[in-house]
Design a protein around this motif. Sequence first.
Motif, mmCIF file in Angstrom:
data_model
loop_
_atom_site.group_PDB
_atom_site.id
_atom_site.type_symbol
_atom_site.label_atom_id
_atom_site.label_comp_id
_atom_site.label_asym_id
_atom_site.label_seq_id
_atom_site.Cartn_x
_atom_site.Cartn_y
_atom_site.Cartn_z
ATOM 1 N N ALA A 64 0.682 -1.854 0.201
ATOM 2 C CA ALA A 64 -0.103 -0.088 -0.002
ATOM 3 C C ALA A 64 0.894 1.464 -0.110
ATOM 4 C CB ALA A 64 -0.829 -0.224 1.300
ATOM 5 N N ILE A 65 2.142 1.119 0.486
ATOM 6 C CA ILE A 65 2.661 2.226 0.414
ATOM 7 C C ILE A 65 3.182 3.116 -0.907
ATOM 8 C CG2 ILE A 65 5.378 3.679 1.483
ATOM 9 C CD1 ILE A 65 5.187 1.972 3.440
ATOM 10 N N PRO A 66 3.403 2.100 -1.761
ATOM 11 C CA PRO A 66 3.822 2.881 -3.114
ATOM 12 C C PRO A 66 3.264 3.602 -3.786
ATOM 13 C CG PRO A 66 4.653 0.080 -2.983
ATOM 14 C CD PRO A 66 4.284 0.748 -1.407
ATOM 15 N N TYR A 67 1.848 2.498 -3.208
ATOM 16 C CA TYR A 67 0.147 2.929 -4.316
ATOM 17 C C TYR A 67 0.233 3.914 -3.798
ATOM 18 C CZ TYR A 67 0.052 -0.783 -7.636
ATOM 19 O OH TYR A 67 -0.273 -1.973 -8.760
ATOM 20 N N GLY A 68 -0.062 4.139 -2.274
ATOM 21 C CA GLY A 68 -0.393 5.393 -1.851
ATOM 22 C C GLY A 68 0.546 6.710 -1.919
ATOM 23 N N LEU A 69 1.955 6.249 -2.095
ATOM 24 C CA LEU A 69 2.346 7.546 -2.495
ATOM 25 C C LEU A 69 2.424 8.288 -4.085
ATOM 26 C CD1 LEU A 69 6.029 6.446 -0.482
ATOM 27 C CD2 LEU A 69 4.417 8.181 0.007
ATOM 28 N N MET A 70 2.507 7.027 -4.940
ATOM 29 C CA MET A 70 1.198 7.333 -6.158
ATOM 30 C C MET A 70 0.200 8.371 -6.278
ATOM 31 S SD MET A 70 2.571 4.686 -8.898
ATOM 32 C CE MET A 70 1.787 3.151 -7.562
ATOM 33 N N ILE A 101 -6.491 1.280 -0.966
ATOM 34 C CA ILE A 101 -6.163 2.304 -2.388
ATOM 35 C C ILE A 101 -6.849 2.774 -2.627
ATOM 36 C CG2 ILE A 101 -4.982 1.932 -4.107
ATOM 37 C CD1 ILE A 101 -3.223 2.676 -1.856
ATOM 38 N N LEU A 102 -8.199 1.776 -2.845
ATOM 39 C CA LEU A 102 -9.412 2.652 -3.218
ATOM 40 C C LEU A 102 -9.932 3.489 -2.914
ATOM 41 C CD1 LEU A 102 -10.409 -0.945 -5.584
ATOM 42 C CD2 LEU A 102 -9.134 1.176 -6.603
ATOM 43 N N PHE A 103 -9.777 3.221 -2.091
ATOM 44 C CA PHE A 103 -10.764 4.364 -1.215
ATOM 45 C C PHE A 103 -9.620 5.642 -0.961
ATOM 46 C CE2 PHE A 103 -10.864 6.779 3.616
ATOM 47 C CZ PHE A 103 -12.192 7.326 3.167
ATOM 48 N N LEU A 104 -8.392 5.537 -0.718
ATOM 49 C CA LEU A 104 -7.515 6.855 -0.518
ATOM 50 C C LEU A 104 -8.052 7.263 -1.996
ATOM 51 C CD1 LEU A 104 -5.363 8.397 0.524
ATOM 52 C CD2 LEU A 104 -4.111 6.930 -0.180
#
Length: 364
Positions: A48-54, A195-198
Motif C-alpha cells: 500500500a505504501i508505493p501505491y499511496g505515495l503515487m 488504495i481504492l478508498f484513498l
Amino acid sequence: MERISPHQFLTLGAAVLMGGTFLPLATFVTAAGGRDGWMTVLPGLVVAIPYGLMILSLLSKYPQKNLLQISERLFGKWVGKIIGVIYMIISGYYGGLMLAVIGQIFEQSIIALTPRWVFYLGGLMLVFYLAENGIEVFARFSEVVFPLIVIAMVLNIGLSIQRIEPGELMPILSEGLKPLIFGVLKVIPFPMEYILFLAGIIKFLPSGKQALVHLKVEVWRTVFLVGILDMLVVLIQILVFGPQETVRLSFGLLVLGKMVEISRTIAGVESLFMMVWLGALVIKSCAFFFMTTWALETVLNLKGLKWRVAVSVIFLGIAFGFLRGTSLTKEASIVESYLILPFAFVWIPTLWGAARWKCETNVR
C-alpha cells in the motif's frame, strides 16, 4: 468543501485498512503459508505504501479532485467514465458484502437466535447516518472508534497469552520460502481496498506542500501500525490453536474472545469485543458506501438524499443475497482477489504514469 486533517487521515485510513480484514486474515495466510503465515502479513500490507505515495503525488498536481475526475482529464471522457463505472460496481457490491459480514459474525458469535436482518438494518442505519453527515463526521467517528479497536485487539491478544501451546510455532521456515510468497499474495488484496478508498478521499485532503509531507508520513504510519497489529493477531491464533485449527476456524479472533477469562471469574467479555468489531465493520462498509456515492456523482452526476437511499437499498439487497456464511466468505474473497486487486493494481500506476508523461511533455 469538507476537509479532514492528516491525523484524521491516519485514523480513518487505518480503520479502513484494518476493517474486517483482521477477522479472516489468519485463515487465509495460514492456509497459504502454514505455521509461518504470520510472517507474510506485514510484507503484504507494505504494498500500500508505493501505491499511496503515487496517489498523493497526483494530489499535488490536481488538488481537490479524486482519481475518477483525474482519469477523465487524462484518459478522456469515455475511458474515464468506464473506469468510474467499474469503480462504482466494485464499491457497491463489496460494501454490501461487508454489511452482510456484520450479520454473519453476530449470528455466529453471541446472538445466534436474533434474525440476521436486524443486524443488517442496524449496521445500515449507522452507515447511512455517517454518510448523510459527511466525510468530516465519518473522520471524527474513526478518531473515536479506531483507538478502541487497537485497545480491544491488544487486550484480546494479551489475555490469550496464557492459552499458548508451546511448540506450535516451531520449526520456523520448516517448509521453506515458497509458502510465504503465496501467503503474501493472499494479503495483497486487502491494502488495495485501502488504495481504492484513498483514490476517492484525496479530494478532501489538504494539498499544501507541508500538508503533503505529513500525509505521506501518515501513509507509512498507517501501514506499519495496521501491519504489526494484524501480524500479532495471526501469530496469537497460530500459537493458541495451531496451524490446522487456525485454517479451520473462519473467525478465530471471535473464538479467542470467547475463551478469554479474567482471574478465572469473569467471562463473556467477547460481547465487549464484539461491539468494537462492529465499529470496525461499520467503518469498512461506510467507506465503500462513500466510494459508491463519489462514483455516482463523478460519472453520472447523481447526488442527493434519494441516491444515497438508493445505494442503501442496493447494499441491503446484496446483504440479503448471502445468508450462508460459507458462500459470503467465498464471494468476498473472489471480489478481493479478482476484482479489487487487478483493478487497483493496474489503474493507479497507469494513471500515475500518464500524469508524469503529461507533465514532462508540458515542460518540453
